[in-house]
Enzyme design. Structure first.
Site, PDB file in Angstrom:
ATOM      1  N   ASP A 292      -7.672 -14.630   2.006  1.00  0.00           N
ATOM      2  CA  ASP A 292      -6.620 -13.780   2.558  1.00  0.00           C
ATOM      3  C   ASP A 292      -5.926 -14.448   3.741  1.00  0.00           C
ATOM      4  O   ASP A 292      -6.170 -14.062   4.880  1.00  0.00           O
ATOM      5  CB  ASP A 292      -7.234 -12.441   2.994  1.00  0.00           C
ATOM      6  CG  ASP A 292      -6.184 -11.385   3.273  1.00  0.00           C
ATOM      7  OD1 ASP A 292      -5.006 -11.629   2.980  1.00  0.00           O
ATOM      8  OD2 ASP A 292      -6.548 -10.317   3.784  1.00  0.00           O
TER       9      ASP A 292
ATOM     10  N   GLU B  36      -8.389  -2.702  -2.597  1.00  0.00           N
ATOM     11  CA  GLU B  36      -8.524  -2.065  -1.291  1.00  0.00           C
ATOM     12  C   GLU B  36      -8.190  -0.570  -1.356  1.00  0.00           C
ATOM     13  O   GLU B  36      -7.430  -0.049  -0.540  1.00  0.00           O
ATOM     14  CB  GLU B  36      -7.641  -2.785  -0.253  1.00  0.00           C
ATOM     15  CG  GLU B  36      -8.050  -4.249  -0.081  1.00  0.00           C
ATOM     16  CD  GLU B  36      -7.275  -5.011   0.981  1.00  0.00           C
ATOM     17  OE1 GLU B  36      -6.103  -4.672   1.223  1.00  0.00           O
ATOM     18  OE2 GLU B  36      -7.848  -5.961   1.556  1.00  0.00           O
TER      19      GLU B  36
ATOM     20  N   ASN C 208       0.875  -1.174   0.000  1.00  0.00           N
ATOM     21  CA  ASN C 208       0.000   0.000   0.000  1.00  0.00           C
ATOM     22  C   ASN C 208       0.911   1.223   0.000  1.00  0.00           C
ATOM     23  O   ASN C 208       1.332   1.702   1.050  1.00  0.00           O
ATOM     24  CB  ASN C 208      -0.892   0.009   1.240  1.00  0.00           C
ATOM     25  CG  ASN C 208      -1.838  -1.177   1.252  1.00  0.00           C
ATOM     26  OD1 ASN C 208      -2.470  -1.487   0.241  1.00  0.00           O
ATOM     27  ND2 ASN C 208      -1.916  -1.868   2.376  1.00  0.00           N
TER      28      ASN C 208
ATOM     29  N   GLU D  37      -0.612 -12.594  10.486  1.00  0.00           N
ATOM     30  CA  GLU D  37      -1.758 -11.691  10.593  1.00  0.00           C
ATOM     31  C   GLU D  37      -3.002 -12.382  11.159  1.00  0.00           C
ATOM     32  O   GLU D  37      -3.619 -11.887  12.093  1.00  0.00           O
ATOM     33  CB  GLU D  37      -2.054 -11.101   9.213  1.00  0.00           C
ATOM     34  CG  GLU D  37      -3.263 -10.184   9.200  1.00  0.00           C
ATOM     35  CD  GLU D  37      -3.497  -9.529   7.848  1.00  0.00           C
ATOM     36  OE1 GLU D  37      -2.692  -9.739   6.927  1.00  0.00           O
ATOM     37  OE2 GLU D  37      -4.505  -8.811   7.723  1.00  0.00           O
TER      38      GLU D  37
ATOM     39  N   GLU E 168       2.336 -16.340  -3.317  1.00  0.00           N
ATOM     40  CA  GLU E 168       2.525 -15.442  -2.172  1.00  0.00           C
ATOM     41  C   GLU E 168       1.969 -16.092  -0.916  1.00  0.00           C
ATOM     42  O   GLU E 168       0.806 -16.454  -0.864  1.00  0.00           O
ATOM     43  CB  GLU E 168       1.799 -14.107  -2.439  1.00  0.00           C
ATOM     44  CG  GLU E 168       1.889 -13.121  -1.282  1.00  0.00           C
ATOM     45  CD  GLU E 168       1.175 -11.784  -1.567  1.00  0.00           C
ATOM     46  OE1 GLU E 168       1.148 -11.340  -2.722  1.00  0.00           O
ATOM     47  OE2 GLU E 168       0.639 -11.204  -0.613  1.00  0.00           O
TER      48      GLU E 168
END
Ligand code: GCU
Length: 664
Positions: free
Chosen positions: A350, A271, A187, A378, A372
């Site tokens: 995710d 996003e 991001n 997370e 990935e």
């Protein structure tokens, strides 16, 4: 113990058969080919021998004095491969290039430090994945998106840091075969947009050179709207001549300043990040524009497939986030330039504790692909719970896509075997920060270590990797090894047990993704629902539902589509079932939920009890640091168990067969 050295701590003395005679390193490599990697290889050997044996190695150039460790080039070997062998007490490390020499040095040291002897030594390996990359989600203000081990060591107050820690990082990464790293968050906002400009170019170069000395290519995440934010253009349309010219100019600039830059990672139209959709263009248009501009410099464009509508209405049962990566990219297969790689998350959602393999694997056949994964925990306990992820990654790599008669697994695809590709490999969202031990939980370092080792040698088992890491980190003690191995190898299952059941995922607090909140995401805009009512739970992704199950090749599609054949661990991902549905295990869905949640807690209790017995065997600081986390995990696993069990008891009114305490 020097915690900042992690598994490269050489302060513990070692006795290794055959090492006693080694007193020198000879560099039998032509001077014009002796680069920083060779220098760093020698330094690593010197540092290790000094620490492990208290002995200074002398260094010679040329073949004559070769009676200790000899570094030599041998033509014809695969790039980055190494061959290490003993002959008459002398150790030779040979490779076709200096990366191979460095990897040979680390392999030799690992062999010695994990109990190997030097007599008759023979180690030969070539990396299986061409690209073995870390993706850091570090922001330039020093914070880390989804970081659980302190602040960034790459950035502080909008400046780039290059210091001793950078070098230690590069050594640790290189020691497990990492050959590429993206240093900034996908991001890309604020100062990070300017990383490709004169504001940061000199510092980027300094960092790229440190990395280069360890065979690691530096990559940057790009802001797709940079032509507007930096270039002051009024569009970022990939088909606009002006925009294309701007990128060409900017690439020319940054590659002239940082010639060894590897390329760029891009999160676009996802996003809230900008991308080609704004201009009615495709991801191929966007990626190819950048790839064309980067091509003269041999650079790569890594384009992420994590693209979905994050403004979904929870009432809408037709839209399925799981489909979106596939739907957005499948029509573009074959349209990407050869220096573009699509980076695909392991699952369609995710990084949940359990997901099916992303359906693009095995469906894309004319596009470079990279897998990935996320070692930043997370959704898997945020480095406060122990969750060793290598067993999960191995399962993903071993998944048969049926894209070809042979070489059809995810591993085959991303290692380039299936489609004879070179631009492919594996990337992990990194779990490091500036905590003394790098990863917060000392045991989370096993995921960093393991990711690199797995990408280099996917044939290694998760146990083999764990054992290596334990020995290198905590030394050769049987009880330590057995306990740590048990904890690591049961940790993913334990975590899955007390989390969201049967592949449904999510059930976490939406803001931090930590801790149980069964309905936390249920009425949100993120497309992540479990659809539980008093009769049943799960998302119907069969042909009668969203059709997601049918995106796979046969026989996977039929298996997933059929409730009778779909594997238990994913059944609620693919089907909406009554709580009384009998699973293949013979249990009903509701009884499975209760049982696994009690078992998960019991598994953690056992881990903690076993861990406590190591009190006198581990460095006190590390023991205390881990104990604190284990005690938290113990408490927190109970919270998960009780909230999930109560929720389903209240919904269904069905009692636990075994009469255990569930809060009504
Ligand atoms: C997840 C994560 C975000 C991240 C995103 C991504 O949604 O929570 O923080 O930016 O993945 O992979 O891009």
């Amino acid at each position: 113990m020097a915690f900042e050295q992690a598994w490269l701590d050489y302060s513990r003395k070692l006795s290794c058969e055959g090492a006693g005679k080694i007193a020198s390193v000879s560099i039998a490599i032509p001077e014009d080919r002796q680069d920083d990697l060779i220098g760093n290889s020698v330094t690593e050997l010197q540092r290790a021998f000094l620490g492990l044996f208290g002995r200074e190695l002398s260094v010679h150039t040329g073949t004559k004095a070769c009676d200790g460790i000899c570094l030599a080039f041998r033509e014809g070997m695969q790039a980055e491969a190494y061959h290490v062998y003993e002959d008459g007490g002398k150790i030779t490390i040979e490779a076709a290039d200096s990366s191979g020499i460095l990897y040979g040095v680390f392999a030799l040291l690992c062999h010695m430090r994990t109990g190997g002897s030097l007599s008759g030594l023979e180690l030969a390996k070539a990396p299986v994945m061409p690209m073995r990359m870390l993706n850091h989600w570090d922001n330039m203000d020093g914070s880390i998106e989804r970081g659980y081990s302190g602040e960034s060591f790459f950035f502080e107050d909008d400046e780039i840091l290059v210091n001793d820690r950078t070098v230690t990082y590069a050594r640790l990464a290189a020691s497990v075969g990492i050959n590429a790293a993206v240093i900034n968050n996908v991001n890309v906002k604020d100062a990070a947009t300017w990383l490709i400009t004169e504001r940061y170019a000199d510092k980027v170069r300094e960092l790229a050179d440190v990395f280069g000395g360890y065979g690691i290519r530096l990559y940057l995440s790009l802001n797709y709207a940079a032509p507007m934010e930096v270039g002051r253009l009024n569009s970022a349309d990939p088909l606009s001549e002006e925009v294309r010219a701007w990128w060409k100019k900017q690439m020319a600039y940054i590659f002239q300043k940082v010639p060894n830059l590897g390329g760029f990672l891009i999160k676009a139209d996802s996003e809230g990040r900008p991308g080609p959709f704004t201009y009615g263009r495709t991801h191929a248009d966007g990626a190819n524009m950048l790839a064309e501009a980067a091509l003269p410099y041999g650079a790569k464009i890594i384009w992420r497939c994590f693209v979905y509508n994050c403004q979904q209405d929870w009432r809408d049962e037709k839209t399925d986030r799981a489909r979106s990566g596939y739907d957005n990219f499948i029509g573009l297969d074959g349209q990407f330039l050869d220096n573009v790689i699509l980076q695909i998350k392991n699952g369609p959602m995710d990084f949940q504790v359990r997901e099916p393999v992303h359906p693009l694997f095995g469906r894309l056949t004319k596009t470079n692909q990279m897998l990935e994964v996320q070692i930043a925990q997370e959704y898997t306990g945020q480095q406060r719970h122990v969750c060793y992820l290598i067993p999960m990654f191995r399962e993903i790599l071993a998944f048969h896509t049926y894209v070809a008669k042979e070489h059809d697994t995810v591993e085959d695809i991303v290692s380039g075997r299936t489609f004879a590709q070179k631009n492919c490999g594996m990337a992990a969202v990194a779990n490091t920060g500036n905590d003394e031990n790098w990863t917060g939980h000392d045991m989370a370092a096993a995921n960093w270590y393991g990711f690199g080792r797995l990408a280099f040698e996917p044939e290694l088992t998760a146990e083999e990797i764990a054992k290596e890491w334990i020995r290198l980190t905590f030394g050769m003690d049987e009880e330590v090894e057995e306990t740590m191995l048990h904890i690591l190898m049961t940790s993913w299952k334990a975590y899955e047990n007390y989390n969201a059941p049967l592949g449904i995922g999510w059930m976490v607090n939406p803001n931090f993704h930590y801790g149980p909140s069964v309905d936390g995401y249920e009425y949100s805009r993120w497309g992540t629902y479990h659809r539980a009512d008093h009769l049943g739970i799960g998302v119907d992704r069969s042909g009668e539902g969203t059709g997601y199950a049918l995106l796979y090749r046969e026989p996977n599609a039929s298996v997933y589509n059929d409730k009778e054949r779909c594997p238990d661990e994913l059944i609620l991902f693919f089907h909406h079932l009554p709580y009384t549905w009998k699973l293949k295990s013979g249990k009903t869905v509701i009884q499975h939920i209760y049982d696994t949640h009690f078992e998960g807690v019991e598994m953690v209790d056992e881990m903690v009890e076993r861990f406590k017995k190591l009190q006198d065997k581990l460095p006190q600081k590390a023991y205390q640091r881990m104990l604190e986390r284990f005690l938290h995990q113990k408490e927190h696993a109970r919270e998960w168990r009780d909230q999930i069990n109560s929720y389903f008891y209240r919904k269904t009114g069905i009692a636990d067969e075994k009469g255990r305490k569930i809060y009504g």
